[in-house]
Design a protein around this motif. Structure first.
Motif, PDB file in Angstrom:
ATOM      1  N   LEU A 148      -4.372  21.284  -1.547  1.00 51.71           N
ATOM      2  CA  LEU A 148      -4.019  20.150  -0.692  1.00 51.71           C
ATOM      3  C   LEU A 148      -2.723  19.496  -1.176  1.00 51.71           C
ATOM      4  N   LYS A 150      -0.369  21.172  -2.680  1.00 51.49           N
ATOM      5  CA  LYS A 150       0.674  22.103  -2.242  1.00 51.49           C
ATOM      6  C   LYS A 150       1.016  21.827  -0.781  1.00 51.49           C
ATOM      7  N   ALA A 151      -0.025  21.593   0.025  1.00 47.75           N
ATOM      8  CA  ALA A 151       0.201  21.292   1.439  1.00 47.75           C
ATOM      9  C   ALA A 151       1.057  20.034   1.574  1.00 47.75           C
ATOM     10  N   ARG A 153       3.290  19.040  -0.511  1.00 49.27           N
ATOM     11  CA  ARG A 153       4.679  19.381  -0.822  1.00 49.27           C
ATOM     12  C   ARG A 153       5.312  20.135   0.335  1.00 49.27           C
ATOM     13  N   MET A 154       4.484  20.956   1.016  1.00 51.04           N
ATOM     14  CA  MET A 154       5.008  21.673   2.166  1.00 51.04           C
ATOM     15  C   MET A 154       5.468  20.685   3.233  1.00 51.04           C
ATOM     16  N   HIS A 155       4.736  19.574   3.367  1.00 49.65           N
ATOM     17  CA  HIS A 155       5.131  18.548   4.332  1.00 49.65           C
ATOM     18  C   HIS A 155       6.168  17.606   3.745  1.00 49.65           C
ATOM     19  N   ARG A 156       6.639  17.937   2.572  1.00 47.58           N
ATOM     20  CA  ARG A 156       7.691  17.172   1.882  1.00 47.58           C
ATOM     21  C   ARG A 156       7.371  15.685   1.817  1.00 47.58           C
ATOM     22  N   MET A 157       6.154  15.388   1.313  1.00 47.26           N
ATOM     23  CA  MET A 157       5.731  13.995   1.210  1.00 47.26           C
ATOM     24  C   MET A 157       6.080  13.446  -0.175  1.00 47.26           C
ATOM     25  N   ARG A 161       3.319   8.603  -0.614  1.00 47.20           N
ATOM     26  CA  ARG A 161       2.644   9.042   0.613  1.00 47.20           C
ATOM     27  C   ARG A 161       1.544  10.046   0.318  1.00 47.20           C
ATOM     28  N   ARG A 165      -1.988   9.348   1.723  1.00 48.50           N
ATOM     29  CA  ARG A 165      -2.432  10.170   2.851  1.00 48.50           C
ATOM     30  C   ARG A 165      -3.269  11.375   2.427  1.00 48.50           C
ATOM     31  N   ILE A 166      -3.191  11.799   1.149  1.00 47.65           N
ATOM     32  CA  ILE A 166      -3.941  12.973   0.711  1.00 47.65           C
ATOM     33  C   ILE A 166      -4.939  12.610  -0.401  1.00 47.65           C
ATOM     34  N   PRO A 169      -7.557   9.590   0.553  1.00 45.86           N
ATOM     35  CA  PRO A 169      -8.546  10.014   1.561  1.00 45.86           C
ATOM     36  C   PRO A 169      -9.513  11.064   1.030  1.00 45.86           C
ATOM     37  N   TYR A 170      -8.981  12.008   0.230  1.00 46.62           N
ATOM     38  CA  TYR A 170      -9.877  13.021  -0.315  1.00 46.62           C
ATOM     39  C   TYR A 170     -10.915  12.369  -1.230  1.00 46.62           C
TER      40      TYR A 170
END
Lengths: 249, 274, 243
Positions: A148, A150-151, A153-157, A161, A165-166, A169-170
């Motif tokens: 998650l 990694k995801a 970083r993929m969304h360049r957060m 954030r 957002r990650i 919430p998790y």
């Protein structure tokens, strides 16, 4: 209704019925414990008379303040500590020992420092509650799967954030567990402190009634506290179950 | 008939990509990958197979900007990749990366909302992705209510809505059963044709690589290098029925011949511990 | 490494304490050095030891009762799936009630003195010990039990060789939690309904505004609780690592 829930209610009703029966049969003396039915009518009388409205309001307000403060501080401290590994390692023994510390022993100190107002009671509730929130926040944040992140970083957060957002919430279900404990500990801390020394609040009124041999008032109030705490606890439990339904894999 | 002509522009360039993990406590440094040289052409479907531990996921991470190479030069559309994910690259991971606290719809909308796209644009794109991936009936479901294959579709859709020009897939079907894998392979081919994106797929399943890719890069045991790059020569219009093609068996067994010795070597290196 | 971290922690706590002292002032607070001095005076006082003995005795009895009853409840309920599902939320709810409100009931039942303190301490410990024991038994991996059947172990051998070793780490965690809570409960009991014991001394110091005693007693209690908890924690970690 599910069979387990039904059985649970039966067990609780059975226990109350048993107590009622034992007292009516004279096996448990009446001056020790009054029957649950009388506790209920005493409580109804207390609530109808409205003379303890102030005490109830004071206690509930103090409990609420302790909950909010411990949640805010606990989640913040947990989030920061999770990223500060060295600091966390140093503080770790303190976390492990925290609940072994008799927190009420600090109560005299708090009274001397803060005076006889509401603050010492709130402090005890806060001190008991905050560590549960910190520990559960850390526990939740530790479990965020790497994929998650990694995801993220993929969304360049950004780090902030990603936290909002990650990570949080998790960790929410774990933080909710902390919240449940914070609610319980705030009640325990505030009412316990009121009981020791204070000039108002439900805990104080129970101790006052005991010292005046006013069993009806005392048991009415004890019933009030038990019913209140159990209702809050059970509702949070049900709410948590509903939240977890979506998350369970 | 070859799907990617030699004239298609180069999309990704790798030159001398090497990854060495520095020495730890009592352990010497580990040379995990490379040197790797590779050109991916625009719109190409490229698969990488290799024995476990050969560094194929590391290669993907370097291209995605999720890891930095110890040496070498990696470029996407001419721009150097320098440790952050470049715009236009989407990644699908092997592990389920759907967000358990969001509905399928909100999972797919996540990236667009992060970019601050207006609500109506988000709506339209998410709806398209839901339909495209066959998730329309599950828009309001939570990932936990879906099967593993459906969850992986959600992850693909979440990447798809961002309209990446390069899609990197790290063993995306690794956790799925065989039938689901074949069907997901068809989905992936359809997605590839319709979007025109370049795809790099890491997989350990030889038949999957042979069936899906235009070219299959066969990697050696650690440190991973390309032993050979096999061109499949499939038409662009293809699906999983291609496994019945007489050339399919030949291609797969050729790749396995290349890999067999390497896999044994990898086992000797990292396999059964005492 | 660990020892160094602990030393750093102790240093951090002492510095924070000293800073707090400078901020709060000497009317309502004492510095670390002053507190250690008053604690030493307290320990040297021949009238102090009987109180310690009284508290320790009450605590030991309460703890023994809590472990005995807690384990009996937990193991019995944990063995049945239905019983544990019915009982667990009730136990968790009981854990969350402010037990101090039940203290007058205990006093009415047992009267002021040793039995009331012991009972009050024990009710604090019983619930967490039984919750942990219940979950320890319930969550044993069924494969272990099936393995026992395959090996044709007698019920007694299965309990001794499989059930107890598998559940022990969680049970010890529960006993550790129970230890801390029983200690707190016993002291709390002494603060109201007792003529002797450390809790009584603390309450007395409080009504007399004797800051030196309050600080010294708090320090001694915290050090005692932290030390024993540390030992139990080490045992706890040892058992959990093994699994």
């Amino acid at each position: 209704m599910k069979r387990v829930t039904l059985l649970r209610i039966l067990v609780i009703l059975g226990a109350i019925g048993l107590l009622e029966g034992l007292i009516h049969a004279g096996i448990v003396p009446r001056f020790t414990i009054i029957p649950p039915s009388e506790m209920a009518s005493a409580l109804a009388a207390i609530l109808a008379s409205g003379k303890l409205k102030v005490d109830i309001a004071v206690t509930l307000t103090n409990v609420a303040v302790a909950i909010v403060a411990s949640m805010a501080a606990g989640v913040t401290i947990g989030t920061v500590l999770q990223r500060a590994a060295a600091l966390r390692r140093i503080l770790d023994p303190l976390f492990a020992t925290y609940y072994a510390i008799p927190m009420y022993a600090f109560y005299p100190l708090l009274i001397v420092v803060f005076g006889l107002g509401d603050v010492p009671q709130i402090c005890i509730g806060f001190l008991l509650a905050v560590m549960a929130v910190i520990i559960n926040t850390l526990n939740g944040l530790d479990r965020v799967p790497r994929v998650l992140l990694k995801a993220a970083r993929m969304h360049r957060m950004s780090a902030l954030r990603t936290a909002l957002r990650i990570r949080l919430p998790y960790a929410a279900p774990y933080i909710f567990t902390g919240f449940k404990l914070a609610v319980a500990y705030s009640f325990i801390g505030v009412i316990g402190a009121e009981f020791i020394t204070s000039s108002r609040g439900i805990g104080y009124e129970i101790s006052f009634a005991y010292n005046n041999f006013d069993n009806r008032l005392m048991y009415g109030l004890i019933l009030f506290v038990l019913a209140l705490v159990l209702t809050v606890n059970m509702s949070l439990h049900a709410w948590e179950k509903r939240l977890m339904m979506r998350r369970q894999r | 008939m070859s799907p990617v002509g030699g004239d298609a522009p180069v999309h990704v360039t790798l030159r001398g990509i090497t990854r060495v993990y520095p020495a730890q406590a009592a352990q010497p440094p580990v040379h995990a990958l490379g040197p790797i040289d590779l050109d991916l052409r625009q719109g190409e479907f490229f698969a990488v197979v290799g024995p476990s531990g050969c560094g194929k996921s590391t290669l993907l991470d370097v291209i995605a900007g999720l890891a930095v190479a110890s040496a070498g030069d990696a470029r996407f559309e001419g721009q150097a990749i320098d440790g952050s994910v470049p715009d236009g690259i989407g990644v699908v991971f092997q592990e389920d990366s759907s967000f358990p606290w969001l509905t399928v719809h909100d999972n797919i909308a996540f990236g667009l909302r992060e970019l601050g796209r207006p609500a109506d644009v988000v709506q339209a794109k998410v709806k398209y992705a839901l339909d495209f991936m066959g998730l329309a009936d599950f828009a309001q479901a939570y990932p936990a209510q879906l099967s593993g294959g459906m969850r992986q579709r959600v992850c693909i859709a979440r990447t798809l809505v961002l309209e990446p020009r390069l899609i990197l897939l790290d063993e995306p079907f690794g956790a799925l059963d065989q039938q689901t894998r074949l069907l997901m392979g068809d989905e992936l081919l359809r997605l590839w044709r319709e979007t025109g994106a370049t795809i790099l797929l890491i997989t350990h399943a030889l038949d999957e690589a042979t069936m899906l890719a235009d070219r299959v890069g066969v990697m050696s045991a650690r440190p991973g290098r390309f032993l050979e790059i096999v061109t499949t020569g499939w038409p662009r219009e293809r699906d999983s029925t291609i496994v019945a093609d007489p050339r399919f068996g030949g291609l797969t067994s050729r790749i396995w011949t290349l890999l067999r010795g390497e896999s044994l070597r990898a086992l000797g290196h990292t396999g059964v511990r005492r | 490494m660990k020892a160094r971290d602990t030393l750093i922690l102790v240093a951090v706590v002492l510095v924070a304490w000293q800073l707090l002292y400078w901020a709060v002032g000497s009317i309502a607070f004492r510095s670390p050095a002053e507190t250690v001095r008053s604690a030493a005076v307290l320990l040297a006082d021949p009238r102090f030891m009987p109180h310690v003995r009284e508290s320790m005795l009450a605590f030991a009895e309460a703890f023994a009762i809590a472990v005995l009853i807690g384990l009996s409840i937990g193991v019995t309920l944990g063995a049945s799936r239905l019983a544990s599902e019915v009982a667990e939320p009730i136990l968790v709810a009981l854990y969350s009630i402010p037990k101090v409100t039940l203290y007058p009931v205990i006093l009415l039942v047992f009267g002021i003195g040793m039995p009331a303190k012991v009972a009050f301490g024990a009710i604090h410990g019983i619930v967490p010990i039984s919750i942990f024991a219940l979950n320890a038994i319930r969550n044993i991996n069924p494969v272990y039990l099936r393995t026992g059947q395959v090996l044709r172990l007698s019920p007694w051998a299965a309990a001794r060789k499989i059930l107890i070793p598998a559940a022990l780490p969680e049970i010890v965690t529960g006993i550790r939690a129970g230890f801390c809570l029983t200690l707190i409960g016993t002291l709390l009991g002494e603060m109201f309904g007792a003529q002797r014991g450390l809790g009584h001394l603390l309450m007395q110091a409080m009504t007399r505004h004797n800051m030196d005693s309050i600080m010294a007693l708090t320090l001694l209690l915290v050090v005692f609780a932290a030390t024993v908890n540390g030992l139990l924690l080490a045992l706890d970690h040892r058992l959990h690592r093994r699994v």
